[in-house]
Design a protein around this motif. Sequence first.
Motif, PDB file in Angstrom:
ATOM      1  N   ILE A   1      39.411  33.628 -37.113  1.00 42.89           N
ATOM      2  CA  ILE A   1      38.169  33.758 -37.880  1.00 42.89           C
ATOM      3  C   ILE A   1      37.158  34.666 -37.179  1.00 42.89           C
ATOM      4  O   ILE A   1      36.518  35.511 -37.826  1.00 42.89           O
ATOM      5  CB  ILE A   1      37.551  32.370 -38.141  1.00 42.89           C
ATOM      6  CG1 ILE A   1      38.377  31.623 -39.191  1.00 42.89           C
ATOM      7  CG2 ILE A   1      36.094  32.492 -38.586  1.00 42.89           C
ATOM      8  CD1 ILE A   1      38.387  32.260 -40.567  1.00 42.89           C
ATOM      9  N   LEU A   2      36.986  34.520 -35.886  1.00 47.60           N
ATOM     10  CA  LEU A   2      35.992  35.349 -35.193  1.00 47.60           C
ATOM     11  C   LEU A   2      36.364  36.824 -35.268  1.00 47.60           C
ATOM     12  O   LEU A   2      35.495  37.689 -35.430  1.00 47.60           O
ATOM     13  CB  LEU A   2      35.848  34.901 -33.738  1.00 47.60           C
ATOM     14  CG  LEU A   2      35.323  33.475 -33.530  1.00 47.60           C
ATOM     15  CD1 LEU A   2      35.128  33.197 -32.046  1.00 47.60           C
ATOM     16  CD2 LEU A   2      34.025  33.241 -34.295  1.00 47.60           C
ATOM     17  N   GLU A   3      37.648  37.113 -35.190  1.00 43.29           N
ATOM     18  CA  GLU A   3      38.099  38.501 -35.304  1.00 43.29           C
ATOM     19  C   GLU A   3      37.835  39.049 -36.709  1.00 43.29           C
ATOM     20  O   GLU A   3      37.430  40.214 -36.868  1.00 43.29           O
ATOM     21  CB  GLU A   3      39.594  38.591 -34.984  1.00 43.29           C
ATOM     22  CG  GLU A   3      39.946  38.308 -33.525  1.00 43.29           C
ATOM     23  CD  GLU A   3      40.011  36.836 -33.178  1.00 43.29           C
ATOM     24  OE1 GLU A   3      40.244  36.512 -32.006  1.00 43.29           O
ATOM     25  OE2 GLU A   3      39.825  35.985 -34.090  1.00 43.29           O
ATOM     26  N   ILE A   4      38.029  38.222 -37.721  1.00 38.19           N
ATOM     27  CA  ILE A   4      37.741  38.638 -39.092  1.00 38.19           C
ATOM     28  C   ILE A   4      36.256  38.941 -39.252  1.00 38.19           C
ATOM     29  O   ILE A   4      35.864  39.965 -39.835  1.00 38.19           O
ATOM     30  CB  ILE A   4      38.170  37.551 -40.089  1.00 38.19           C
ATOM     31  CG1 ILE A   4      39.683  37.439 -40.136  1.00 38.19           C
ATOM     32  CG2 ILE A   4      37.609  37.834 -41.482  1.00 38.19           C
ATOM     33  CD1 ILE A   4      40.174  36.249 -40.930  1.00 38.19           C
ATOM     34  N   LEU A   5      35.412  38.053 -38.756  1.00 37.37           N
ATOM     35  CA  LEU A   5      33.975  38.260 -38.885  1.00 37.37           C
ATOM     36  C   LEU A   5      33.529  39.534 -38.172  1.00 37.37           C
ATOM     37  O   LEU A   5      32.668  40.271 -38.679  1.00 37.37           O
ATOM     38  CB  LEU A   5      33.219  37.046 -38.325  1.00 37.37           C
ATOM     39  CG  LEU A   5      33.428  35.742 -39.101  1.00 37.37           C
ATOM     40  CD1 LEU A   5      32.718  34.601 -38.400  1.00 37.37           C
ATOM     41  CD2 LEU A   5      32.945  35.866 -40.541  1.00 37.37           C
TER      42      LEU A   5
ATOM     43  N   ALA B   1      22.151  21.140 -36.666  1.00 33.33           N
ATOM     44  CA  ALA B   1      23.525  21.337 -36.199  1.00 33.33           C
ATOM     45  C   ALA B   1      24.017  22.736 -36.545  1.00 33.33           C
ATOM     46  O   ALA B   1      24.701  23.382 -35.729  1.00 33.33           O
ATOM     47  CB  ALA B   1      24.443  20.282 -36.817  1.00 33.33           C
ATOM     48  N   VAL B   2      23.675  23.220 -37.725  1.00 31.94           N
ATOM     49  CA  VAL B   2      24.095  24.562 -38.131  1.00 31.94           C
ATOM     50  C   VAL B   2      23.539  25.617 -37.181  1.00 31.94           C
ATOM     51  O   VAL B   2      24.233  26.561 -36.793  1.00 31.94           O
ATOM     52  CB  VAL B   2      23.645  24.837 -39.586  1.00 31.94           C
ATOM     53  CG1 VAL B   2      23.759  26.320 -39.919  1.00 31.94           C
ATOM     54  CG2 VAL B   2      24.494  24.020 -40.552  1.00 31.94           C
ATOM     55  N   THR B   3      22.290  25.441 -36.793  1.00 34.35           N
ATOM     56  CA  THR B   3      21.677  26.396 -35.863  1.00 34.35           C
ATOM     57  C   THR B   3      22.395  26.407 -34.525  1.00 34.35           C
ATOM     58  O   THR B   3      22.683  27.471 -33.961  1.00 34.35           O
ATOM     59  CB  THR B   3      20.190  26.052 -35.665  1.00 34.35           C
ATOM     60  OG1 THR B   3      19.505  26.200 -36.920  1.00 34.35           O
ATOM     61  CG2 THR B   3      19.544  26.984 -34.645  1.00 34.35           C
ATOM     62  N   GLU B   4      22.722  25.224 -34.007  1.00 32.32           N
ATOM     63  CA  GLU B   4      23.427  25.146 -32.727  1.00 32.32           C
ATOM     64  C   GLU B   4      24.811  25.784 -32.815  1.00 32.32           C
ATOM     65  O   GLU B   4      25.226  26.519 -31.912  1.00 32.32           O
ATOM     66  CB  GLU B   4      23.544  23.684 -32.290  1.00 32.32           C
ATOM     67  CG  GLU B   4      22.240  23.048 -31.861  1.00 32.32           C
ATOM     68  CD  GLU B   4      21.580  23.805 -30.718  1.00 32.32           C
ATOM     69  OE1 GLU B   4      22.277  24.122 -29.735  1.00 32.32           O
ATOM     70  OE2 GLU B   4      20.370  24.096 -30.819  1.00 32.32           O
TER      71      GLU B   4
ATOM     72  N   PHE C   1      28.683  32.220 -33.765  1.00 30.97           N
ATOM     73  CA  PHE C   1      28.534  33.289 -34.756  1.00 30.97           C
ATOM     74  C   PHE C   1      27.411  34.276 -34.480  1.00 30.97           C
ATOM     75  O   PHE C   1      27.232  35.218 -35.249  1.00 30.97           O
ATOM     76  CB  PHE C   1      28.349  32.677 -36.144  1.00 30.97           C
ATOM     77  CG  PHE C   1      29.446  31.733 -36.523  1.00 30.97           C
ATOM     78  CD1 PHE C   1      30.756  32.165 -36.601  1.00 30.97           C
ATOM     79  CD2 PHE C   1      29.181  30.388 -36.780  1.00 30.97           C
ATOM     80  CE1 PHE C   1      31.789  31.296 -36.941  1.00 30.97           C
ATOM     81  CE2 PHE C   1      30.198  29.513 -37.116  1.00 30.97           C
ATOM     82  CZ  PHE C   1      31.505  29.969 -37.194  1.00 30.97           C
ATOM     83  N   GLU C   2      26.681  34.077 -33.404  1.00 35.15           N
ATOM     84  CA  GLU C   2      25.603  35.006 -33.061  1.00 35.15           C
ATOM     85  C   GLU C   2      26.180  36.412 -32.904  1.00 35.15           C
ATOM     86  O   GLU C   2      27.146  36.635 -32.191  1.00 35.15           O
ATOM     87  CB  GLU C   2      24.938  34.583 -31.744  1.00 35.15           C
ATOM     88  CG  GLU C   2      23.603  35.245 -31.479  1.00 35.15           C
ATOM     89  CD  GLU C   2      22.469  34.590 -32.249  1.00 35.15           C
ATOM     90  OE1 GLU C   2      21.858  35.298 -33.076  1.00 35.15           O
ATOM     91  OE2 GLU C   2      22.201  33.400 -32.027  1.00 35.15           O
TER      92      GLU C   2
END
Length: 218
Positions: free
Chosen positions: A92-96, A116-119, A125-126
């Motif tokens: 997933i990280l590579e796709i993003l 939680a989403v922010t953390e 995903f930063e």
Amino acid sequence: MNTYKTIIFDMDGTVLDTLDELTESLNYILRKYQLPEKTKMQVRSYLGYGYAGLIRQAVPEANQDFQLELQDAFKSYYGSHCQGHTKPYEGILEILASLRDAGYKTAIVSNKGQAAVTELHKEFFEGLVQFSLGESANYKKKPEPDMVWEALRRLGSSAQEAIYIGDSEVDKKTADNSGLDSALVTWGFRDKPLLQSLHPDYLVSSPKELKHLFIPAR
């Protein structure tokens, strides 16, 4: 296939494997209140409707006041224990990163609480996704369209040029209510036959296949 410029992702079950963490956190609260614990497969079936939906399905016999108490307890505990076992699905990280480099606008919209989403956004995903929007008092939860529309507003995008990607019936309804095309992934919290019965625009069986929807193989 439409030419999309904007891709909005669900979080749990789509880009992040959060099942172990959510199961452990829920059972911690259930033990605290001397209530029966739930299996991972039970919790999997409860997910998609935010904290309120999780508690409502886990403890359906509880009255409204008690459900609110349990919800607040879960939200507080999970907010500070949401990262230990959580991880992005493989690839997933590579796709993003590829989508970012190809010029797509991307965001994550989740019924998980904003804290939680922010953390989780900061940890995983930063720099890959422009922002992650979680549940708050400002917007109605999915499947209402409010959060998706807010994401589109922030991205400067229209529904006609965007697609919503998720893993459940909640996500299909969210896409429909928002006026977006939909893609559902089979590695999340619902089984493939259910997802097929929802008739999404695209049914995706692997991260590689997801990437090729937007970045054709060369």
